[in-house]
Scaffold this motif. Structure first.
Motif, mmCIF file in Angstrom:
data_model
loop_
_atom_site.group_PDB
_atom_site.id
_atom_site.type_symbol
_atom_site.label_atom_id
_atom_site.label_comp_id
_atom_site.label_asym_id
_atom_site.label_seq_id
_atom_site.Cartn_x
_atom_site.Cartn_y
_atom_site.Cartn_z
ATOM 1 N N SER A 209 0.941 -0.932 0.133
ATOM 2 C CA SER A 209 0.051 -0.081 0.257
ATOM 3 C C SER A 209 1.120 1.006 0.058
ATOM 4 C CB SER A 209 -0.723 0.099 0.955
ATOM 5 O OG SER A 209 -0.195 0.413 2.561
ATOM 6 N N TYR A 210 1.968 1.732 1.268
ATOM 7 C CA TYR A 210 2.497 1.896 0.882
ATOM 8 C C TYR A 210 3.131 3.001 -0.306
ATOM 9 C CZ TYR A 210 6.601 5.598 2.007
ATOM 10 O OH TYR A 210 7.456 6.861 1.787
ATOM 11 N N GLY A 211 4.093 1.514 -0.578
ATOM 12 C CA GLY A 211 4.770 1.917 -1.864
ATOM 13 C C GLY A 211 3.715 1.752 -3.322
ATOM 14 N N ALA A 212 2.708 2.080 -3.131
ATOM 15 C CA ALA A 212 1.427 2.471 -4.346
ATOM 16 C C ALA A 212 1.026 3.606 -4.422
ATOM 17 C CB ALA A 212 0.513 1.053 -4.707
ATOM 18 N N ALA A 230 -1.884 15.214 -2.497
ATOM 19 C CA ALA A 230 -2.664 15.386 -0.909
ATOM 20 C C ALA A 230 -4.228 13.755 -0.497
ATOM 21 C CB ALA A 230 -2.971 15.898 -0.572
ATOM 22 N N TRP A 231 -4.645 13.713 -2.104
ATOM 23 C CA TRP A 231 -6.278 12.598 -1.999
ATOM 24 C C TRP A 231 -5.193 11.625 -1.937
ATOM 25 C CZ3 TRP A 231 -9.404 14.633 0.615
ATOM 26 C CH2 TRP A 231 -10.227 15.554 0.562
ATOM 27 N N ILE A 232 -4.550 11.316 -2.615
ATOM 28 C CA ILE A 232 -4.394 9.470 -3.238
ATOM 29 C C ILE A 232 -3.017 9.295 -1.179
ATOM 30 C CG2 ILE A 232 -1.969 8.353 -4.564
ATOM 31 C CD1 ILE A 232 -2.414 10.446 -6.280
ATOM 32 N N GLY A 233 -2.825 10.716 -0.476
ATOM 33 C CA GLY A 233 -2.459 9.644 0.530
ATOM 34 C C GLY A 233 -3.477 9.130 1.537
ATOM 35 N N LEU A 234 -4.316 8.950 1.657
ATOM 36 C CA LEU A 234 -5.916 8.383 1.831
ATOM 37 C C LEU A 234 -5.489 6.772 2.016
ATOM 38 C CD1 LEU A 234 -9.242 11.113 1.552
ATOM 39 C CD2 LEU A 234 -7.513 10.614 3.559
ATOM 40 N N ILE A 238 0.863 4.674 6.495
ATOM 41 C CA ILE A 238 1.791 5.059 7.093
ATOM 42 C C ILE A 238 1.850 7.242 6.419
ATOM 43 C CG2 ILE A 238 3.195 4.893 5.029
ATOM 44 C CD1 ILE A 238 4.124 5.192 8.866
ATOM 45 N N THR A 239 1.127 7.307 5.081
ATOM 46 C CA THR A 239 0.959 8.487 4.477
ATOM 47 C C THR A 239 -0.907 8.977 5.258
ATOM 48 O OG1 THR A 239 -0.399 7.429 2.902
ATOM 49 C CG2 THR A 239 1.510 8.105 2.554
ATOM 50 N N LEU A 240 -0.956 8.391 5.932
ATOM 51 C CA LEU A 240 -2.757 8.489 6.474
ATOM 52 C C LEU A 240 -2.061 9.034 8.056
ATOM 53 C CD1 LEU A 240 -5.310 5.598 6.688
ATOM 54 C CD2 LEU A 240 -5.636 8.064 5.646
ATOM 55 N N ILE A 241 -1.242 8.866 8.555
ATOM 56 C CA ILE A 241 -0.281 9.592 9.922
ATOM 57 C C ILE A 241 0.718 10.875 9.379
ATOM 58 C CG2 ILE A 241 1.513 9.257 11.433
ATOM 59 C CD1 ILE A 241 -1.169 7.301 12.075
ATOM 60 N N ALA A 264 -8.605 21.628 5.542
ATOM 61 C CA ALA A 264 -9.824 20.883 5.173
ATOM 62 C C ALA A 264 -9.269 19.264 5.549
ATOM 63 C CB ALA A 264 -10.769 21.613 4.310
ATOM 64 N N GLN A 265 -8.440 18.992 4.456
ATOM 65 C CA GLN A 265 -8.483 17.575 3.803
ATOM 66 C C GLN A 265 -7.626 16.631 5.398
ATOM 67 O OE1 GLN A 265 -5.163 18.490 0.750
ATOM 68 N NE2 GLN A 265 -6.945 18.045 -1.048
ATOM 69 N N GLY A 266 -6.793 17.763 6.468
ATOM 70 C CA GLY A 266 -6.257 17.004 7.333
ATOM 71 C C GLY A 266 -7.704 16.402 8.252
ATOM 72 N N VAL A 267 -8.433 17.284 8.456
ATOM 73 C CA VAL A 267 -9.848 16.723 9.006
ATOM 74 C C VAL A 267 -10.722 14.637 8.364
ATOM 75 C CG1 VAL A 267 -12.467 16.965 9.477
ATOM 76 C CG2 VAL A 267 -10.268 18.856 9.498
ATOM 77 N N VAL A 268 -10.396 15.306 6.406
ATOM 78 C CA VAL A 268 -10.657 14.233 6.149
ATOM 79 C C VAL A 268 -9.792 12.970 6.323
ATOM 80 C CG1 VAL A 268 -10.808 13.050 3.425
ATOM 81 C CG2 VAL A 268 -11.572 15.402 4.367
ATOM 82 N N TYR A 269 -8.431 13.129 6.618
ATOM 83 C CA TYR A 269 -7.478 11.903 6.811
ATOM 84 C C TYR A 269 -7.704 11.330 8.751
ATOM 85 C CZ TYR A 269 -3.847 11.892 3.738
ATOM 86 O OH TYR A 269 -3.379 12.256 2.060
ATOM 87 N N LEU A 270 -8.033 13.162 9.642
ATOM 88 C CA LEU A 270 -7.825 12.109 11.118
ATOM 89 C C LEU A 270 -9.024 11.561 11.204
ATOM 90 C CD1 LEU A 270 -7.769 12.353 14.235
ATOM 91 C CD2 LEU A 270 -8.904 14.311 13.843
ATOM 92 N N LEU A 271 -10.174 11.941 10.026
ATOM 93 C CA LEU A 271 -11.489 11.030 10.278
ATOM 94 C C LEU A 271 -11.600 9.186 9.544
ATOM 95 C CD1 LEU A 271 -13.988 13.055 9.391
ATOM 96 C CD2 LEU A 271 -14.182 12.732 11.066
ATOM 97 N N VAL A 272 -10.508 9.722 8.526
ATOM 98 C CA VAL A 272 -10.442 7.953 7.844
ATOM 99 C C VAL A 272 -9.485 7.132 9.154
ATOM 100 C CG1 VAL A 272 -9.046 7.456 5.860
ATOM 101 C CG2 VAL A 272 -10.178 8.875 5.521
ATOM 102 N N VAL A 273 -8.257 7.902 9.705
ATOM 103 C CA VAL A 273 -7.516 7.227 10.766
ATOM 104 C C VAL A 273 -8.977 6.897 11.803
ATOM 105 C CG1 VAL A 273 -5.673 7.649 12.998
ATOM 106 C CG2 VAL A 273 -5.158 8.278 10.101
ATOM 107 N N LEU A 274 -9.453 7.772 12.503
ATOM 108 C CA LEU A 274 -10.617 7.267 13.044
ATOM 109 C C LEU A 274 -11.456 6.507 12.728
ATOM 110 C CD1 LEU A 274 -11.008 10.769 14.822
ATOM 111 C CD2 LEU A 274 -10.005 8.512 16.131
#
Length: 293
Positions: A209-212, A230-234, A238-241, A264-274
């Motif tokens: 997942s990280y390599g891709a 930024a959106w691909i990092g979801l 490790i890219t989520l963190i 705004a994207q950070g909020v999405v990241y945090l919601l995805v992690v949780l």
């Protein structure tokens, strides 16, 4: 059989009169046993080699960084607290891949789960204890070098307020990383009772997942599509963190182009992690509903 040969033997059976410690004690015991097992404590000597070696590998670079900072009288630490775990992600991945399967595979392989669930422990106790133990083991692995960096920074007489703030941000980052990696690795490991398959599967999930994601991010950056980076990092743990700490913890992003997600994207990241952490917990509960029968 004649009446004369019939005998009743008094074997001295007595009811248990001691304290009945209940579910809470069983849950704590399972947590303690699983946490100790994650570092080979209470197991054979060969089981201690890999986790202790990886723990040392995590801490040695921090010691070197501290030695350099003290010797050169640096004005700041060469590596930020929030960057350390990202740089040593391969070591973290190898640790969780080796220890998550051992936490659950033996119980599945030898079919001891129904014995756990007979009484007094229940399915939720087992899942919570295993999840908490794996997350705690990962937190110890990732927080220990941050403590070394922080102590070294104070010995180097760097600014106390700045170092304390960075240290706190680093602890929040590795706490989220520990919960996320523990959940994903336990879900993957609980699919198979074979430890070897579990190790390979966890490594594949984290590495591929990280390599891709990194490859696709680099392509998007070359094409000048910074929003897509930024959106691909979801799509990688490790890219989520990395995205969460870049958006909220003042970290420098490791994304191509060094442009992390916006607020705004950070909020999405945090919601995805949780959401992933909660989803992993739910999947474990579902898994042990079946194997606990």
């Amino acid at each position: 059989m004649s009446a004369e040969s019939t005998q009743i033997h008094n074997i001295g059976y007595r009811h248990y009169d001691g304290p009945r410690l209940g579910r809470a004690y069983a849950r704590r015991s399972l947590f303690s046993q699983s946490l100790r097992g994650s570092y080979g404590l209470g197991r054979a000597a060969k089981s201690k080699v890999l986790p202790m070696l990886l723990f040392a590998v995590m801490c040695v670079p921090a010691l070197i960084i501290v030695a350099v900072a003290v010797a050169t009288k640096a004005n700041d630490m060469p590596v930020a607290y929030t960057r350390y775990a990202i740089l040593l992600q391969a070591v973290i991945g190898l640790y969780v891949a080796s220890q998550a399967p051992q936490a659950v595979s033996r119980d599945l392989r030898f079919k001891t789960i129904p014995l756990y669930f007979s009484r007094p422990i229940e399915r939720v106790d087992y899942v919570v204890a295993k999840f908490a133990a794996m997350a705690s083991a990962l937190f110890l692995l990732t927080a220990a070098p941050l403590v070394v960096l922080y102590v070294g920074a104070l010995l180097a007489k760097l600014d106390f307020a700045d170092q304390t703030k960075g240290f706190g941000q680093g602890l929040v980052s590795v706490a989220l990383l520990s919960l996320l990696f523990a959940g994903i690795s336990l879900v993957v490991s609980a699919v198979t009772p074979r430890r070897g398959f579990g190790i390979a599967a966890v490594i594949a999930v984290l590495t591929i997942s990280y390599g891709a994601v990194s490859t696709v991010q680099s392509i998007a950056d070359v094409q000048g599509n910074s929003d897509a980076v930024a959106w691909i990092g979801l799509f990688s743990p490790i890219t989520l963190i990395d995205g969460v700490q870049s958006a909220f913890l003042g970290a420098t992003s490791a994304f191509p182009g060094a442009e992390g997600p916006s607020s705004a994207q950070g909020v999405v990241y945090l919601l995805v992690v949780l959401g992933l952490i909660a989803g992993c917990y739910g999947l474990l509960m579902r898994r042990y509903r079946k194997v606990g029968l």
